[in-house]
Scaffold this active site. Structure first.
Site, mmCIF file in Angstrom:
data_model
loop_
_atom_site.group_PDB
_atom_site.id
_atom_site.type_symbol
_atom_site.label_atom_id
_atom_site.label_comp_id
_atom_site.label_asym_id
_atom_site.label_seq_id
_atom_site.Cartn_x
_atom_site.Cartn_y
_atom_site.Cartn_z
ATOM 1 N N ARG A 68 -2.641 -5.677 15.667
ATOM 2 C CA ARG A 68 -1.281 -5.169 15.498
ATOM 3 C C ARG A 68 -0.808 -4.583 16.825
ATOM 4 O O ARG A 68 -1.600 -3.989 17.562
ATOM 5 C CB ARG A 68 -1.240 -4.084 14.412
ATOM 6 C CG ARG A 68 0.100 -3.397 14.220
ATOM 7 C CD ARG A 68 0.001 -2.307 13.143
ATOM 8 N NE ARG A 68 1.277 -1.654 12.882
ATOM 9 C CZ ARG A 68 1.686 -0.547 13.488
ATOM 10 N NH1 ARG A 68 0.916 0.040 14.402
ATOM 11 N NH2 ARG A 68 2.857 -0.016 13.204
ATOM 12 N N ASP A 118 3.752 14.028 15.802
ATOM 13 C CA ASP A 118 4.053 13.800 17.215
ATOM 14 C C ASP A 118 4.478 15.099 17.892
ATOM 15 O O ASP A 118 5.279 15.863 17.340
ATOM 16 C CB ASP A 118 5.163 12.760 17.368
ATOM 17 C CG ASP A 118 4.704 11.363 16.989
ATOM 18 O OD1 ASP A 118 3.485 11.161 16.821
ATOM 19 O OD2 ASP A 118 5.571 10.476 16.860
#
Length: 349
Positions: free
Chosen positions: A292, A228
């Site tokens: 999901r 990230d």
């Protein structure tokens, strides 16, 4: 008590015939599927399941000894894992339930409505799906997402129930992320107010993720392996599973915990801490049978914020967040994947 976030059955009903909610993955990327040699497929061997370090944030309020022990746990997990889970985190089960219901309702809209941003106050371009730069299947992410700046969320005036719930959620997870980065800065002996000064609503964002079931091939990335590009990420995921991370050179599947939020260190914190805290590679594996959902909050600074460690010898040269972001975008465009922090190593003679 374990609190499961369940979605009412009526929200799971399919949209009307002819108005599919799913992005057209197979049609858009049919060349990749048709011409796919085995080496172009993601290499997804069976991985062991792990339980991330679990930290009870209630300890921070129990007294000096318990509070200091909790802070040490947070710092240790950030050094050794780069990932950890928190419970008693201040985000109520009711808010998490409402956030998930609104998220499911949003993604059940017809695909073209999502593309055209119908019925939302999000900025143009917030909706994203697949991987436009993919040249092979291992570069394709089988997912869709709304990438929403906090500017679109905070003070939105309650455009609809989604924006009201998102604003409540953003405020609470923003406070949580600030609390965690302040603790981690203090454990390094650094200024804890740096993040409040530098992390602004225009660059922090929420990402609402949906990973449709993927029956096309046996193994497919929901999101390809990456780190990230922020300071810290706060993730709320459902019970389906699919999140995997690297620990000691091996991939592990993260066991879902209904009570916990998942926290992970980003590239900027690794550089700012001079490699003390670890930004760890992770991915999501698509499920062939079930969709999901997850919601992530990314704590990012203003684009002109300089990332610079005071430790010596420095591992990375100074760089701004804007420079880092631009380099990541260029690498993804040119190579199909992010290179990240290695681009910014201090050059040795």
């Amino acid at each position: 008590m374990v609190v499961s976030v369940n979605v009412p059955e009526h929200l799971n009903q399919a949209v009307k015939m002819g108005e599919s909610a799913d992005p057209p993955f197979e049609e858009t990327y049919k060349r990749l599927f048709a011409d796919a040699p085995p080496k172009s497929l993601p290499e997804l061997t069976a991985v062991a399941e792990c339980e991330l370090p679990l930290i009870d944030l209630r300890q921070l309020n129990l007294g000096d000894y318990e509070g200091e022990a909790c802070k040490k746990q947070i710092a240790r997990a950030s050094r050794e894992w780069g990932f950890f889970q928190v419970i008693n985190h201040g985000v109520s089960p009711e808010l998490l339930q409402k956030m998930r219901e609104e998220q499911v309702r949003l993604f059940k809209k017809p695909f073209h409505d999502k593309m055209e941003n119908k019925g939302s106050s999000f900025s143009a371009g917030s909706y994203r799906w697949g991987t436009p730069s993919a040249t092979c299947l291992k570069q394709l992410s089988w997912s869709e997402a709304f990438h929403v700046s906090l500017n679109d969320v905070l003070g939105s005036g309650g455009f609809n129930s989604l924006s009201r719930i998102m604003e409540q959620f953003a405020k609470v997870v923003s406070e949580l992320s600030q609390k965690l980065v302040e603790i981690l800065a203090e454990e390094l002996g650094e200024r804890s107010d740096f993040f409040k000064e530098k992390c602004v609503a225009s660059t922090c964002y929420l990402r609402l993720n949906r990973y449709p079931r993927c029956p096309v091939v046996p193994h497919m990335f929901g999101i390809m392996p990456h780190t990230d590009s922020d300071f810290i990420t706060v993730l709320h995921q459902d019970h389906i599973g699919g999140l995997q991370l690297v620990k000691d050179g091996n991939w592990f599947a993260v066991k879902p915990n209904d009570e916990a939020l998942v926290i992970n260190i980003g590239d900027l914190f690794q550089a700012w801490s001079n490699n003390v805290y670890k930004s760890v590679e992770h991915r999501v594996v698509a499920n062939p049978h079930k969709e999901r959902f997850s919601t992530a909050y990314f704590l990012c600074p203003s684009y002109d914020t300089v990332i610079d460690s005071s430790a010596e010898p420095r591992v990375y040269r100074s760089f701004s967040f804007g420079e880092y972001r631009k380099q990541v975008q260029e690498d993804v465009k040119n190579f199909g994947h992010k290179i990240g922090l290695p681009r910014f190593f201090v050059q040795t003679q």
